[in-house]
Design a protein around this motif. Structure first.
Motif, mmCIF file in Angstrom:
data_model
loop_
_atom_site.group_PDB
_atom_site.id
_atom_site.type_symbol
_atom_site.label_atom_id
_atom_site.label_comp_id
_atom_site.label_asym_id
_atom_site.label_seq_id
_atom_site.Cartn_x
_atom_site.Cartn_y
_atom_site.Cartn_z
ATOM 1 N N VAL A 27 -9.744 6.014 5.424
ATOM 2 C CA VAL A 27 -10.200 4.742 4.409
ATOM 3 C C VAL A 27 -10.441 3.876 4.876
ATOM 4 O O VAL A 27 -9.676 3.040 5.679
ATOM 5 C CB VAL A 27 -9.074 5.440 3.378
ATOM 6 N N MET A 48 -14.483 6.175 -3.664
ATOM 7 C CA MET A 48 -13.792 5.809 -4.661
ATOM 8 C C MET A 48 -13.429 5.079 -5.893
ATOM 9 O O MET A 48 -13.145 5.779 -6.762
ATOM 10 C CB MET A 48 -12.486 5.585 -3.921
ATOM 11 N N ARG A 57 -5.186 4.139 -13.809
ATOM 12 C CA ARG A 57 -6.468 3.098 -13.229
ATOM 13 C C ARG A 57 -7.747 3.761 -13.132
ATOM 14 O O ARG A 57 -8.015 4.149 -14.783
ATOM 15 C CB ARG A 57 -6.510 3.151 -11.594
ATOM 16 N N HIS A 101 -4.337 9.893 -7.491
ATOM 17 C CA HIS A 101 -4.054 8.832 -7.132
ATOM 18 C C HIS A 101 -2.643 8.630 -7.497
ATOM 19 O O HIS A 101 -2.256 8.894 -8.773
ATOM 20 C CB HIS A 101 -4.961 7.375 -6.742
ATOM 21 N N VAL A 126 -6.179 8.040 4.311
ATOM 22 C CA VAL A 126 -5.466 6.956 4.476
ATOM 23 C C VAL A 126 -5.579 6.462 4.999
ATOM 24 O O VAL A 126 -7.017 6.348 5.575
ATOM 25 C CB VAL A 126 -4.339 8.282 5.902
ATOM 26 N N GLY A 127 -5.147 5.372 4.760
ATOM 27 C CA GLY A 127 -5.471 3.854 4.831
ATOM 28 C C GLY A 127 -4.361 3.112 6.117
ATOM 29 O O GLY A 127 -4.437 3.476 7.100
ATOM 30 N N TRP A 130 -0.752 -4.293 3.553
ATOM 31 C CA TRP A 130 -2.053 -4.237 2.841
ATOM 32 C C TRP A 130 -3.393 -5.533 2.713
ATOM 33 O O TRP A 130 -4.156 -6.033 3.317
ATOM 34 C CB TRP A 130 -2.767 -3.807 1.985
HETATM 35 C C1 LIG Z 1 -6.987 2.552 -0.672
HETATM 36 C C2 LIG Z 1 -6.724 4.280 -1.038
HETATM 37 C C3 LIG Z 1 -6.366 4.615 -1.042
HETATM 38 C C4 LIG Z 1 -5.552 4.764 0.604
HETATM 39 O O1 LIG Z 1 -3.983 3.833 0.279
HETATM 40 P P1 LIG Z 1 -3.426 3.424 1.610
HETATM 41 O O2 LIG Z 1 -2.198 3.208 0.828
HETATM 42 O O3 LIG Z 1 -3.675 2.326 2.131
HETATM 43 O O4 LIG Z 1 -2.957 4.902 2.180
HETATM 44 C C5 LIG Z 1 -6.013 5.916 -1.382
HETATM 45 N N1 LIG Z 1 -6.264 6.771 -2.580
HETATM 46 C C6 LIG Z 1 -7.445 6.126 -2.687
HETATM 47 C C7 LIG Z 1 -8.133 6.432 -4.001
HETATM 48 C C8 LIG Z 1 -7.304 4.164 -2.233
HETATM 49 O O5 LIG Z 1 -7.769 3.720 -3.988
#
Ligand SMILES: *Cc1c(COP(=O)(O)O)cnc(C)c1O
Length: 398
Positions: free
Chosen positions: A47, A95, A149, A178, A235-236, A370
């Motif tokens: 991500v 997304m 959301r 999510h 994964v972000g 973040w």
């Molecule tokens: C930003 C985001 C992620 C990543 O989230 P992290 O907590 O940074 O790993 C994954 N899925 C969606 C839909 C997001 O908006």
């Protein structure tokens, strides 16, 4: 935006005032840790929205792909276009919800994959593609299982799937949702969302649909809940070397990617009783030596850290004094008499055994890491350090 890479004068000034260091070796390491953790059972989607959380979307995306990520995820169409314009060929999921003709046409042109959250939106995407170049796009159906959301109600998954399947120019590539509380040690809500996702899948199967690829996990769920990995994880934060919550620190060895550095631009002695910075929120109680550093809240240092933060100089912790201003802040360097203009200050990062992390700041100003990372995406030049051998060889072949 200043282009620090392509303007020679700017390029020469990168490390004059303040800058962000991005350790691509750490990105490579973190991705390999994550891929190993997935044990070949799920793919990693990197991500890289919000300019890779302030780290630089293109370089981070290239590094994650070379290290084993299979897809990229961003929030908006322009973010996807930036990656394509840099020559990145991997699948890119948008997304956020895309509704307008301009966005949909750009998605077709740049082969970006939309998230569909309602029949109405799916119809708009399909009709726009029919009228335009006639391209087909892989699409990803999103269910709301408790985040409230984006997403179609999980109870009505069959309705959404049946509707989208009949539309021309759309190929359903995945079904996802999510999580709202994956970083919470209490798994109550997470379990409810998991059950709802499972229930939607069961309803789809019962209605004769072949379930597409499935994904649910963000960083926290990827680290803490292997049962939620499904076919893919999104994964972000963990890519950038931070843990979503303190109790997850024991899961994988992640290394912070970003450091923020600056230089001393001015030094002066002040007498007892002298006020420092706007509002004189610090007043010296003795003669002091203070240093001015060329970084402030417009660069990403939270103003709320005024009079509370420390920085690192030569491996020592040094106290910040008074209000943090837009472009500059002041330090108490009374204990370091030999400092000179131009000396290096680590604002965020590590010097030897001492370090200041985005988590430290987040705790102090009551936010999350973040947001701290994202605040460094606008003004400072980025210096890429620590490229690994594997990336150098990948880069030659790409
Ligand atoms: C930003 C985001 C992620 C990543 O989230 P992290 O907590 O940074 O790993 C994954 N899925 C969606 C839909 C997001 O908006």
């Amino acid at each position: 935006m200043l282009n620090w890479d392509q303007t020679p004068e700017l390029s020469a000034m990168r490390c004059c005032r303040a800058w962000v260091e991005i350790d691509l070796g750490a990105v490579d390491h973190n991705v390999r840790q994550l891929v190993a953790h997935l044990q070949g059972r799920a793919d990693l989607m990197a991500v890289v929205k919000a300019d890779a959380y302030g780290h630089g979307a293109v370089t981070v995306a290239q590094t994650t792909l070379a290290a084993g990520a299979k897809q990229l995820g961003v929030a908006t169409v322009p973010e996807g276009m930036e990656l394509r314009q840099a020559g990145i060929d991997a699948p890119i999921l948008i997304m956020g919800a895309v509704n307008t003709v301009a966005e949909i046409q750009a998605m077709a042109q740049w082969r970006l994959q939309p998230t569909l959250v309602s029949p109405k939106q799916a119809l708009i995407v399909s009709e726009t593609l029919s009228r335009g170049p006639g391209t087909s796009l892989p699409v990803h159906l999103k269910l709301d299982t408790g985040m409230s959301r984006l997403g179609f109600p999980w109870q009505r998954a069959v309705e959404l799937m049946t509707f989208v399947q009949r539309l021309p120019h759309l190929h359903i590539a995945s079904l996802y949702s999510h999580l709202a509380t994956a970083d919470d040690p209490d798994p109550t809500v997470l379990k409810v969302q998991h059950q709802r996702f499972e229930s939607a899948i069961a309803q789809l199967t019962a209605a004769g649909h072949h379930p597409p690829r499935l994904h649910l996990a963000n960083s926290a769920a990827t680290l803490a809940h292997p049962e939620l990995h499904y076919d893919r994880v999104r994964v972000g934060l963990a890519l950038y070397g931070l843990y979503p919550a303190p109790h997850l620190r024991s899961t994988l060895d992640l290394r912070p990617v970003m450091q923020v550095k600056a230089r001393i631009t001015h030094l002066q002695e002040i007498g007892a009783g002298t006020g420092v910075s706007y509002g004189h929120r610090f007043v010296a109680d003795r003669p002091m030596r203070i240093a001015v550093v060329g970084i402030g809240y417009a660069d990403g240092v939270p103003r709320a850290l005024s009079n509370q933060m420390t920085v690192l100089i030569n491996g020592y912790r040094v106290r910040q004094l008074g209000t943090i201003t837009m472009d500059q802040l002041m330090l108490d360097v009374s204990a370091l008499p030999n400092l000179q203009v131009g000396d290096l200050v680590t604002v965020l990062g590590r010097e030897g055994d001492v370090q200041i992390t985005a988590d430290d700041w987040a705790d102090q100003v009551n936010t999350i890491s973040w947001e701290i990372l994202c605040s460094f995406k606008h003004r400072l030049p980025r210096i890429v350090v620590g490229q690994t051998l594997s990336q150098a060889s990948e880069a030659r072949f790409s």
